[in-house]
Design an enzyme around this catalytic site. Sequence first.
Site, PDB file in Angstrom:
ATOM      1  CG  ASP A  19      -2.081   0.902   1.138  1.00 45.31           C
ATOM      2  OD1 ASP A  19      -2.339   1.407   0.027  1.00 45.31           O
ATOM      3  OD2 ASP A  19      -2.750   1.127   2.153  1.00 45.31           O
ATOM      4  CG  ASN A  23      -7.703  -2.175  -5.892  1.00 46.85           C
ATOM      5  OD1 ASN A  23      -6.761  -2.935  -5.746  1.00 46.85           O
ATOM      6  ND2 ASN A  23      -8.025  -1.295  -4.955  1.00 46.85           N
TER       7      ASN A  23
HETATM    8  C1  FPP Z   1      -1.753   0.279  -3.420  1.00 50.45           C
HETATM    9  O1  FPP Z   1      -1.339   1.626  -3.420  1.00 50.45           O
HETATM   10  C2  FPP Z   1      -1.273  -0.370  -4.603  1.00 50.45           C
HETATM   11  C3  FPP Z   1      -2.051  -0.965  -5.569  1.00 50.45           C
HETATM   12  C4  FPP Z   1      -3.511  -1.030  -5.564  1.00 50.45           C
HETATM   13  C5  FPP Z   1      -1.425  -1.556  -6.729  1.00 50.45           C
HETATM   14  C6  FPP Z   1      -0.302  -2.465  -6.385  1.00 50.45           C
HETATM   15  C7  FPP Z   1       0.595  -2.550  -7.538  1.00 50.45           C
HETATM   16  C8  FPP Z   1       1.911  -2.478  -7.485  1.00 50.45           C
HETATM   17  C9  FPP Z   1       2.702  -2.366  -6.256  1.00 50.45           C
HETATM   18  C10 FPP Z   1       2.618  -2.538  -8.727  1.00 50.45           C
HETATM   19  C11 FPP Z   1       3.416  -3.787  -8.819  1.00 50.45           C
HETATM   20  C12 FPP Z   1       2.633  -5.012  -8.863  1.00 50.45           C
HETATM   21  C13 FPP Z   1       2.792  -5.983  -9.786  1.00 50.45           C
HETATM   22  C14 FPP Z   1       2.130  -7.290  -9.598  1.00 50.45           C
HETATM   23  C15 FPP Z   1       3.622  -5.798 -10.981  1.00 50.45           C
HETATM   24  P1  FPP Z   1      -2.442   2.750  -3.525  1.00 50.45           P
HETATM   25  O2  FPP Z   1      -2.605   3.125  -4.939  1.00 50.45           O
HETATM   26  O3  FPP Z   1      -3.700   2.272  -2.862  1.00 50.45           O
HETATM   27  O4  FPP Z   1      -1.777   3.887  -2.696  1.00 50.45           O
HETATM   28  P2  FPP Z   1      -2.545   4.951  -1.791  1.00 50.45           P
HETATM   29  O5  FPP Z   1      -3.234   4.189  -0.712  1.00 50.45           O
HETATM   30  O6  FPP Z   1      -1.440   5.788  -1.273  1.00 50.45           O
HETATM   31  O7  FPP Z   1      -3.488   5.688  -2.679  1.00 50.45           O
END
Ligand code: FPP
Length: 258
Positions: free
Chosen positions: A35, A83
Amino acid sequence: MWKKIFGKAPLPKNEAALLDIERSRLPRHVAVIMDGNGRWAKGQGFLRTVGHRAGVDTLHDILDTAIDLKLEVLTVYAFSTENWKRPHEEVDFLMRLFSEYLDKEEREMHEKNVRIRFIGRVDELTPELIQRVRHAESLMKDNTGVNFCVAVNYGGQDEICRTAQELARKVQEGALSPEEITPESFETALDTKELPPVDLVIRTSGDMRLSNFLLWQTAYAEFWFTETNWPDFKPACFLEAIRDYAGRERRFGGIKGK
Ligand code: FPP
């Protein structure tokens, strides 16, 4: 390129050795809620997508660390069934990023004897991504190193419902009696069949919740939370979590020493 800009480096070989923890105290299965990509990007004045790209670099380094430690399973939460509520530009970007990641990294993972698996409603992804996912799974299906499990379009409640439906169908067909539905038989029908239960859940970026991740498999898991955003989560942070886990006493509902 991202490594150059943000100064990330893989774990030095001797750092893994430094961990010096008895094998039996290491977790078999570590699950990570990656996250904080968005918050990290915002903090640097970048678009959220930049955070996701930086998150890919972190994932690369953490998988390498899991390989160094010879962990049995590393599961990561890449995209939840919830998501899809994000702006469609971000969803499209993430789907392309997952595809790109496999294109770029599957050969190296294969050479490192990693076995990749995907859990969740994979069949509802874009045709291109489904093809990439199936290709990677089939390429690495006989590998015997770290099981790298990627949760995409995954929700714990959804997984439990799909499993219950599968077993209910078997009961309806007469292939199974209701009494044969036990925790043990249920487990063999989950997306994570063949994998051990989760020992340690790591969540980055400060929130302390499970967010519908591996609800069944984390029944007795230990938790480790950090304020660090995922793009800043270095191998040393991962080792800190593992070291902390190794010092914990797990009782699984029993009593100390019994
Ligand atoms: C959460 O951060 C992250 C995600 C929903 C996407 C996860 C993806 C990656 C880490 C990219 C790499 C993964 C692969 C499998 C290649 P957020 O967007 O919710 O952050 P925030 O809470 O700060 O908004």
